[in-house]
Write a protein that holds these residues in place. Structure first.
Motif, PDB file in Angstrom:
ATOM      1  N   ASP A 140       0.862  -1.194   0.000  1.00 39.15           N
ATOM      2  CA  ASP A 140       0.000   0.000   0.000  1.00 39.15           C
ATOM      3  C   ASP A 140       0.896   1.241   0.000  1.00 39.15           C
ATOM      4  O   ASP A 140       1.446   1.615   1.035  1.00 39.15           O
ATOM      5  CB  ASP A 140      -0.902  -0.044   1.241  1.00 39.15           C
ATOM      6  CG  ASP A 140      -1.804   1.177   1.375  1.00 39.15           C
ATOM      7  OD1 ASP A 140      -1.672   2.114   0.565  1.00 39.15           O
ATOM      8  OD2 ASP A 140      -2.627   1.181   2.308  1.00 39.15           O
ATOM      9  N   GLU A 177       0.410   9.886   3.830  1.00 39.86           N
ATOM     10  CA  GLU A 177      -0.872   9.534   3.200  1.00 39.86           C
ATOM     11  C   GLU A 177      -1.818   8.861   4.196  1.00 39.86           C
ATOM     12  O   GLU A 177      -3.023   9.074   4.172  1.00 39.86           O
ATOM     13  CB  GLU A 177      -0.616   8.611   1.996  1.00 39.86           C
ATOM     14  CG  GLU A 177      -1.816   8.453   1.074  1.00 39.86           C
ATOM     15  CD  GLU A 177      -2.752   7.314   1.433  1.00 39.86           C
ATOM     16  OE1 GLU A 177      -3.781   7.192   0.768  1.00 39.86           O
ATOM     17  OE2 GLU A 177      -2.469   6.541   2.380  1.00 39.86           O
ATOM     18  N   GLU A 178      -1.264   8.020   5.061  1.00 40.23           N
ATOM     19  CA  GLU A 178      -2.142   7.256   5.953  1.00 40.23           C
ATOM     20  C   GLU A 178      -2.590   8.068   7.170  1.00 40.23           C
ATOM     21  O   GLU A 178      -3.554   7.701   7.838  1.00 40.23           O
ATOM     22  CB  GLU A 178      -1.452   5.972   6.429  1.00 40.23           C
ATOM     23  CG  GLU A 178      -1.017   5.035   5.299  1.00 40.23           C
ATOM     24  CD  GLU A 178      -2.192   4.305   4.642  1.00 40.23           C
ATOM     25  OE1 GLU A 178      -3.355   4.606   4.960  1.00 40.23           O
ATOM     26  OE2 GLU A 178      -1.929   3.438   3.788  1.00 40.23           O
ATOM     27  N   GLN A 226      -7.212  -3.175  -2.874  1.00 38.77           N
ATOM     28  CA  GLN A 226      -7.514  -3.444  -1.467  1.00 38.77           C
ATOM     29  C   GLN A 226      -8.889  -4.098  -1.401  1.00 38.77           C
ATOM     30  O   GLN A 226      -9.782  -3.655  -0.692  1.00 38.77           O
ATOM     31  CB  GLN A 226      -7.405  -2.132  -0.680  1.00 38.77           C
ATOM     32  CG  GLN A 226      -5.968  -1.590  -0.758  1.00 38.77           C
ATOM     33  CD  GLN A 226      -5.812  -0.173  -0.288  1.00 38.77           C
ATOM     34  OE1 GLN A 226      -6.325   0.746  -0.944  1.00 38.77           O
ATOM     35  NE2 GLN A 226      -5.117   0.038   0.810  1.00 38.77           N
TER      36      GLN A 226
HETATM   37 MN    MN Z   1      -3.642   2.719   2.966  1.00 39.50          MN
END
Ligand code: MN
Ligand code: GLV
Ligand code: MN
Length: 410
Positions: free
Chosen positions: A90, A124-125, A193
């Protein structure tokens, strides 16, 4: 063979926890800084001009001689940070694939007519400071820089403090319209995902849309007391209210075919033999459309309020971030489907909606022409050490991205 495997094995050990096998790469922590160093060294080894922008996103420019550096750039990339104990793919899959695609088109002798830029978006997370896609949100004006600077991370330090400690300038955070204006298109490759591609027997797909989603903090407050001597009828236990809210969230999301997750809670004082005084719980909610999402969150907040009253406690709900429904640029999407199909001998290329958030969605919301490629994930598992993509499918992703690069760069 493309350069993917070598690059992948360089990045693989960074931030991998020996006990869990998961990745812990959080904004401005040592593992994330090591990923940044890897990106910069990898770009410099290819003669790219690397710069870290004021929002700490990293850009590596390929501007061949004779190419106008101000022509609309083709941008490829993703992110390098992870969720707590996240998977290897990811984010990094998109960054490593971008380097490998660049290597492949250069080996094939392509000289682009316009700048080609590789990017690693910051944070990003949102695993440390709570706001997902912080780097791209700040750049596009979707996150206020004052709010960002004041966000408190899990270690109690603010984003501003964490940045300063690592030599970044928090005063430089904020909208960057000049940089956005230089982006012609952004293409983000990402591990799927979910199991759409497995079910459809395809190695590579193209994104259609991103579900609207949001993060909400529910703080339940009660009274700390002795676990043995406090009679059940005398308690003001916020954990009980939280538990009702979690059950209500699960039921409401199932009924509306949506998603509701309490993946993080903090309990005070967090003692086995003490009734808690406070439970802070973070809700991640997502739905196919905005009204369904709003109804879902309202229902969970109502249930939390009712449960709080019934247990003599209180709850307040704060929206930490929201992201609207996003449909990717239709002509660009169709073009990707066509290019990838041709590069895969006319195979049919699935077009998929996703319930995961991405920097590509943030850029698209800001008006940038944006598209995404997905690479098959055999189990669909993500945000877990078990996240996976077969090496063969990773190479298929690189080939697809190289085909897109070749098509769009000229
Ligand atoms: Mn992610
Ligand atoms: C990002 O991966 C998200 O969808 O939370
Ligand atoms: Mn991602």
């Amino acid at each position: 063979m493309d350069s993917f495997d070598g690059l992948w094995s360089e990045l693989a050990p960074i931030g991998r926890h020996a006990g869990t096998g998961g990745y812990r790469r959080f904004a401005f922590d040592p593992a994330e800084l090591a990923c940044r160093e890897w990106f910069i060294a990898t770009a410099q080894a290819r003669g790219l001009d690397v710069e870290t922008d004021g929002n700490t996103n990293i850009w590596a420019w390929w501007v061949p001689p004779g190419v106008d550096p101000h022509a609309p750039a083709l941008v490829l990339g993703s992110h390098l940070d992870s969720v707590p104990d996240g998977g290897a793919y990811d984010g990094p899959l998109g960054v490593v694939s971008a380097f490998a695609a660049l290597d492949a088109v250069r080996d094939a002798g392509l000289v682009p007519d316009r700048p080609v830029v590789l990017v690693a978006f910051a944070d990003e997370e949102g695993a440390r400071f709570g706001i997902a896609c912080a780097g791209s949100r700040l750049m596009t004006g979707q996150l206020d820089p004052d709010k960002a600077r004041a966000l408190v991370g899990r270690d109690g330090r603010t984003m501003a403090e964490a940045m300063s400690a690592e030599g970044f300038d928090p005063a430089a955070l904020g909208p960057d319209p000049e940089r956005i204006a230089r982006i012609g298109e952004f293409v983000e490759l990402h591990v799927e995902q979910g199991r759409n591609l497995v079910d459809q027997g395809a190695a590579v797909g193209v994104a259609e849309s991103i579900w609207p989603h949001g993060r909400y903090r529910l703080t339940f407050r009660g009274v700390a007391d002795h676990a043995g001597t406090t009679r059940m009828q005398d308690r003001k236990d916020p954990m009980v209210a939280y538990a009702h809210a979690a059950l209500a969230a699960d039921a409401a999301a199932r009924e509306s075919d949506s998603r509701a997750t309490f993946g993080r809670i903090e309990v005070e004082p967090n003692g086995t033999n003490a009734v808690p005084s406070t439970v802070r719980a973070w809700l991640d909610a997502r739905a196919a459309d905005q009204p369904t999402l709003e109804a879902l969150v309202a229902r969970i907040a109502d249930a939390a309020g009712v449960a709080a009253s019934a247990s003599g406690t209180t709850v307040d709900v704060v929206t930490e971030s929201t992201t609207p429904l996003l449909s990717f640029d239709l002509p660009l999407r169709d073009r990707l489907v066509d290019v990838v199909a041709r590069s895969r001998a006319g195979e049919s290329i699935p077009v998929l909606p996703t319930a995961a958030g991405h920097d590509a969605g943030i850029l698209a919301t800001a008006g940038v022409r944006t598209a995404m490629l997905f690479v098959r994930n055999p189990t669909g598992i993500s945000h877990s050490p078990d996240e996976f993509a077969e090496p063969e499918d990773c190479h298929a992703g690189v080939a697809a991205l190289a085909a897109v690069l070749t098509d769009l760069a000229r």
